[in-house]
Design an enzyme around this catalytic site. Structure first.
Site, PDB file in Angstrom:
ATOM      1  CG  ASN A  71      -0.529 -11.145 -11.203  1.00  9.59           C
ATOM      2  OD1 ASN A  71      -0.080 -11.829 -12.137  1.00  9.59           O
ATOM      3  ND2 ASN A  71      -1.557 -11.522 -10.466  1.00  9.59           N
ATOM      4  CE  LYS A  99      -4.658 -10.242 -11.994  1.00 14.49           C
ATOM      5  NZ  LYS A  99      -6.003  -9.925 -11.506  1.00 14.49           N
ATOM      6  CD  GLU A 137      -7.211 -13.325 -11.229  1.00 13.00           C
ATOM      7  OE1 GLU A 137      -6.140 -13.595 -11.796  1.00 13.00           O
ATOM      8  OE2 GLU A 137      -7.649 -12.160 -11.115  1.00 13.00           O
ATOM      9  CD  GLU A 149      -4.039  -9.385  -5.265  1.00 12.68           C
ATOM     10  OE1 GLU A 149      -3.585  -8.451  -5.934  1.00 12.68           O
ATOM     11  OE2 GLU A 149      -4.230 -10.525  -5.728  1.00 12.68           O
ATOM     12  N   GLY A 153      -9.817  -6.192 -10.597  1.00 13.24           N
ATOM     13  CA  GLY A 153     -10.269  -5.966 -11.962  1.00 13.24           C
ATOM     14  C   GLY A 153     -11.620  -5.290 -12.078  1.00 13.24           C
ATOM     15  CB  SER A 196      -9.238  -1.680  -8.627  1.00 12.79           C
ATOM     16  OG  SER A 196     -10.059  -2.649  -9.273  1.00 12.79           O
TER      17      SER A 196
HETATM   18  P1  13P Z   1      -6.099  -5.546 -10.811  1.00 16.25           P
HETATM   19  O1  13P Z   1      -5.030  -4.577 -10.406  1.00 16.25           O
HETATM   20  O2  13P Z   1      -6.223  -5.709 -12.289  1.00 16.25           O
HETATM   21  O3  13P Z   1      -7.389  -5.262 -10.105  1.00 16.25           O
HETATM   22  O4  13P Z   1      -5.607  -6.995 -10.288  1.00 16.25           O
HETATM   23  C1  13P Z   1      -5.181  -7.117  -8.985  1.00 16.25           C
HETATM   24  C2  13P Z   1      -4.564  -8.457  -8.841  1.00 16.25           C
HETATM   25  O5  13P Z   1      -5.237  -9.465  -8.848  1.00 16.25           O
HETATM   26  C3  13P Z   1      -3.103  -8.505  -8.719  1.00 16.25           C
HETATM   27  O6  13P Z   1      -2.671  -9.773  -8.343  1.00 16.25           O
END
Ligand code: 13P
Length: 246
Positions: free
Chosen positions: A10, A12, A95, A163, A169, A208
């Site tokens: 992802n 983002k 998010e 998640e 993150g 993470s």
């Molecule tokens: P990270 O792997 O950066 O923690 O993000 C996880 C996430 O939100 C994937 O959709």
């Protein structure tokens, strides 16, 4: 019941045309690890160029509107994402639930629209740190499943991503035991809702995931893959995660 593992990136709101070169090695790894399904959800503007660059890799969107078209400035429909080449979309990422106020009902409608367009959906759920510390994590997540699982969900087109918001993150992850407990609770909720089909629905872990912890997390009971943010932005980090799923 063996479920093929699914490792999805992802990106983002990251990436650029130049960053698409990372997809070359990711596509190669996907072919080398044929037992693993590999996907990358890129920003909407990069869907078409990503598909043009790596035809073999499953490229997806990070969100779609529930409606097919209309007066929704700034949004894209499932049909639009599909026309650009997306095979799937993430829906209900925390998010978006936080930043755009998306509700479980919105998430469910979006997933149903994807199915209507013969696309796949990754439906995200997860608790906040306050909810976990209050001992409410399983209740929160199973309630999200109850309200956001699309009608007629089957393993062929619908996956769940667990998640925990506090793990996204942050470099923090739940213990393997906590992940096993939550994925088991999600599976039990799916069984209660859709019976035997629950065995075919993949439940991904996200938050993470790195090359260092992927092997442990991906081999926890009822973990059928990973949804990877930061570590999916470069092939150097994402390819070892794909390999760890094999
Ligand atoms: P990270 O792997 O950066 O923690 O993000 C996880 C996430 O939100 C994937 O959709």
């Amino acid at each position: 019941m063996t479920r093929r593992k699914l490792v999805s990136g992802n990106w983002k709101m990251n990436g650029s045309l130049g960053a698409l070169s990372e997809l070359d090695a990711i596509a190669e790894a996907a072919e080398a690890h044929a037992g693993v399904d590999v996907a990358v959800a890129v920003p909407a503007t990069l869907i078409a160029p990503a598909v043009a660059r790596v035809a073999t890799l499953s490229i997806g969107a990070q969100d779609v509107h529930a409606a097919d078209k209309g007066a929704h400035t700034g949004c894209i429909s499932a049909a639009m994402a599909k026309e650009a080449g997306a095979r799937f979309s993430i829906v209900g990422h925390s998010e978006r639930r936080a930043d755009q106020g998306e509700t479980d009902a919105d998430v469910k409608a979006k997933a149903e629209t994807l199915h209507a367009r013969a696309m796949q959906a990754i439906v995200c759920v997860g608790e906040t740190l306050d909810q976990r510390e209050a001992g409410e994590a399983e209740a929160v997540v199973t309630a999200q499943i109850a309200a956001s699982l699309p009608e007629g969900a089957t393993g062929a087109w619908c996956a769940i991503a667990y998640e925990p918001v506090w793990a996204i993150g942050t470099g923090r992850t739940p213990t393997a035991g906590d992940v096993a407990a939550m994925h088991g609770a999600i599976r039990a909720k799916l069984r209660a809702m859709i019976g035997a089909e629950a065995e075919k629905v993949r439940i991904l872990y996200g938050g993470s995931v790195t090359p260092d912890n992927a092997r442990e997390l991906l081999h926890v009971a009822d973990v059928d893959g990973a949804l990877v943010g930061g570590a999916s932005l470069t092939a150097a980090k994402f390819v070892p995660i794909i390999a760890a799923a094999d």
